[in-house]
Design a protein around this motif. Sequence first.
Motif, mmCIF file in Angstrom:
data_model
loop_
_atom_site.group_PDB
_atom_site.id
_atom_site.type_symbol
_atom_site.label_atom_id
_atom_site.label_comp_id
_atom_site.label_asym_id
_atom_site.label_seq_id
_atom_site.Cartn_x
_atom_site.Cartn_y
_atom_site.Cartn_z
ATOM 1 N N TRP A 127 -13.539 16.627 8.205
ATOM 2 C CA TRP A 127 -12.891 16.766 6.906
ATOM 3 C C TRP A 127 -12.914 15.418 6.208
ATOM 4 C CZ3 TRP A 127 -11.393 19.038 11.380
ATOM 5 C CH2 TRP A 127 -11.375 20.424 11.383
ATOM 6 N N VAL A 128 -13.514 15.389 5.024
ATOM 7 C CA VAL A 128 -13.644 14.161 4.240
ATOM 8 C C VAL A 128 -12.421 14.058 3.345
ATOM 9 C CG1 VAL A 128 -15.052 12.909 2.567
ATOM 10 C CG2 VAL A 128 -16.146 14.355 4.290
ATOM 11 N N LYS A 129 -11.634 13.011 3.522
ATOM 12 C CA LYS A 129 -10.423 12.817 2.730
ATOM 13 C C LYS A 129 -10.678 12.014 1.468
ATOM 14 C CE LYS A 129 -7.922 15.249 5.232
ATOM 15 N NZ LYS A 129 -7.438 16.500 4.683
ATOM 16 N N THR A 130 -11.653 11.125 1.473
ATOM 17 C CA THR A 130 -12.005 10.363 0.274
ATOM 18 C C THR A 130 -13.507 10.465 0.071
ATOM 19 O OG1 THR A 130 -12.266 8.309 1.511
ATOM 20 C CG2 THR A 130 -10.117 8.713 0.539
ATOM 21 N N LYS A 131 -13.909 11.019 -1.053
ATOM 22 C CA LYS A 131 -15.339 11.144 -1.343
ATOM 23 C C LYS A 131 -15.946 9.814 -1.782
ATOM 24 C CE LYS A 131 -15.996 15.958 -2.259
ATOM 25 N NZ LYS A 131 -17.145 16.136 -1.400
ATOM 26 N N THR A 132 -15.143 8.975 -2.411
ATOM 27 C CA THR A 132 -15.637 7.656 -2.803
ATOM 28 C C THR A 132 -15.129 6.633 -1.793
ATOM 29 O OG1 THR A 132 -13.733 7.318 -4.241
ATOM 30 C CG2 THR A 132 -15.717 8.212 -5.250
ATOM 31 N N PRO A 133 -15.896 5.589 -1.520
ATOM 32 C CA PRO A 133 -15.447 4.601 -0.527
ATOM 33 C C PRO A 133 -14.206 3.855 -0.991
ATOM 34 C CG PRO A 133 -17.573 3.970 -1.473
ATOM 35 C CD PRO A 133 -17.202 5.287 -2.062
ATOM 36 N N VAL A 134 -13.358 3.507 -0.031
ATOM 37 C CA VAL A 134 -12.140 2.743 -0.312
ATOM 38 C C VAL A 134 -12.235 1.400 0.399
ATOM 39 C CG1 VAL A 134 -10.678 4.756 -0.663
ATOM 40 C CG2 VAL A 134 -10.909 3.819 1.613
ATOM 41 N N LEU A 135 -11.483 0.427 -0.098
ATOM 42 C CA LEU A 135 -11.503 -0.899 0.510
ATOM 43 C C LEU A 135 -10.687 -0.911 1.797
ATOM 44 C CD1 LEU A 135 -11.091 -3.245 -2.559
ATOM 45 C CD2 LEU A 135 -13.124 -2.877 -1.184
ATOM 46 N N MET A 136 -11.158 -1.674 2.771
ATOM 47 C CA MET A 136 -10.431 -1.857 4.023
ATOM 48 C C MET A 136 -9.868 -3.268 4.041
ATOM 49 S SD MET A 136 -12.738 0.004 6.903
ATOM 50 C CE MET A 136 -14.291 -0.763 6.555
ATOM 51 N N LEU A 137 -8.646 -3.396 4.496
ATOM 52 C CA LEU A 137 -7.993 -4.695 4.603
ATOM 53 C C LEU A 137 -7.785 -5.045 6.061
ATOM 54 C CD1 LEU A 137 -5.219 -4.228 1.898
ATOM 55 C CD2 LEU A 137 -7.391 -5.414 1.651
ATOM 56 N N ARG A 138 -7.773 -6.330 6.347
ATOM 57 C CA ARG A 138 -7.508 -6.828 7.705
ATOM 58 C C ARG A 138 -6.068 -7.278 7.811
ATOM 59 N NH1 ARG A 138 -10.803 -11.755 8.635
ATOM 60 N NH2 ARG A 138 -9.530 -11.649 10.470
ATOM 61 N N THR A 139 -5.507 -7.147 8.992
ATOM 62 C CA THR A 139 -4.180 -7.698 9.267
ATOM 63 C C THR A 139 -4.183 -8.245 10.688
ATOM 64 O OG1 THR A 139 -1.814 -7.222 9.431
ATOM 65 C CG2 THR A 139 -3.279 -5.449 10.039
ATOM 66 N N ASN A 140 -3.350 -9.268 10.914
ATOM 67 C CA ASN A 140 -3.232 -9.801 12.271
ATOM 68 C C ASN A 140 -2.162 -9.061 13.049
ATOM 69 O OD1 ASN A 140 -0.926 -10.762 11.108
ATOM 70 N ND2 ASN A 140 -1.355 -12.918 11.445
ATOM 71 N N ASN A 141 -1.598 -8.035 12.450
ATOM 72 C CA ASN A 141 -0.650 -7.134 13.097
ATOM 73 C C ASN A 141 0.680 -7.818 13.421
ATOM 74 O OD1 ASN A 141 -0.148 -4.492 13.709
ATOM 75 N ND2 ASN A 141 -0.730 -4.703 15.857
ATOM 76 N N GLU A 142 1.055 -8.857 12.670
ATOM 77 C CA GLU A 142 2.316 -9.539 12.879
ATOM 78 C C GLU A 142 3.086 -9.620 11.572
ATOM 79 O OE1 GLU A 142 1.743 -13.368 14.618
ATOM 80 O OE2 GLU A 142 0.653 -12.571 16.341
ATOM 81 N N ILE A 143 4.413 -9.542 11.665
ATOM 82 C CA ILE A 143 5.290 -9.706 10.511
ATOM 83 C C ILE A 143 5.774 -11.151 10.502
ATOM 84 C CG2 ILE A 143 7.442 -8.949 9.419
ATOM 85 C CD1 ILE A 143 5.394 -6.741 9.499
ATOM 86 N N PRO A 144 5.601 -11.869 9.387
ATOM 87 C CA PRO A 144 6.072 -13.263 9.347
ATOM 88 C C PRO A 144 7.592 -13.344 9.470
ATOM 89 C CG PRO A 144 4.895 -12.673 7.322
ATOM 90 C CD PRO A 144 4.956 -11.465 8.165
ATOM 91 N N LYS A 145 8.063 -14.383 10.093
ATOM 92 C CA LYS A 145 9.518 -14.557 10.334
ATOM 93 C C LYS A 145 10.243 -15.063 9.112
ATOM 94 C CE LYS A 145 9.426 -14.424 15.121
ATOM 95 N NZ LYS A 145 8.780 -13.177 15.341
ATOM 96 N N GLU A 146 9.534 -15.583 8.111
ATOM 97 C CA GLU A 146 10.144 -16.210 6.939
ATOM 98 C C GLU A 146 10.685 -15.191 5.990
ATOM 99 O OE1 GLU A 146 6.947 -18.487 5.461
ATOM 100 O OE2 GLU A 146 6.912 -19.755 7.214
#
Length: 146
Positions: A127-146
């Motif tokens: 099942w295709v949820k988006t017919k047009t490509p979407v941007l992918m973002l990177r994360t380091n998987n951490e929440i900053p303490k500040e």
Amino acid sequence: MPKIDVNQVAEILKRNQVDPALLRQIVEEMNLVTQADSEADENKPPPVKKQFVILISDPEDRLPKGDFAGWVLQIPENESVATTQDRIFRGTYDYNASKKGRLYPAKTVGEALENVAAKYFKEADLWVKTKTPVLMLRTNNEIPKE
């Protein structure tokens, strides 16, 4: 609640022999109410347009720094994600074998995901949820303490 035109209500009341003075008063009140509703709709801000984004967890910094684009897809939960490309190919082959596919064949994965009808992918359990490509973002998987 169903919407009904003020003129239709007036005709119904006339057929039921409502006093003309009372009829006029009811129609005027209904016009005031509908006018207030239409003004409220005009003052409402337009809805916010939304887009899909794919967020990739990369705590070990293995992905390159550049931007990526991709599609959001779904496959059955108990299936391996490694079969996703094969599912795309299978659906595209079926589409290209059809009458429309022979006229406008899909030659790339992007063309297939944008142009092939959902029924061909559904047969391949994709099942295709988006017919047009979407941007992918990177994360380091951490929440900053500040």
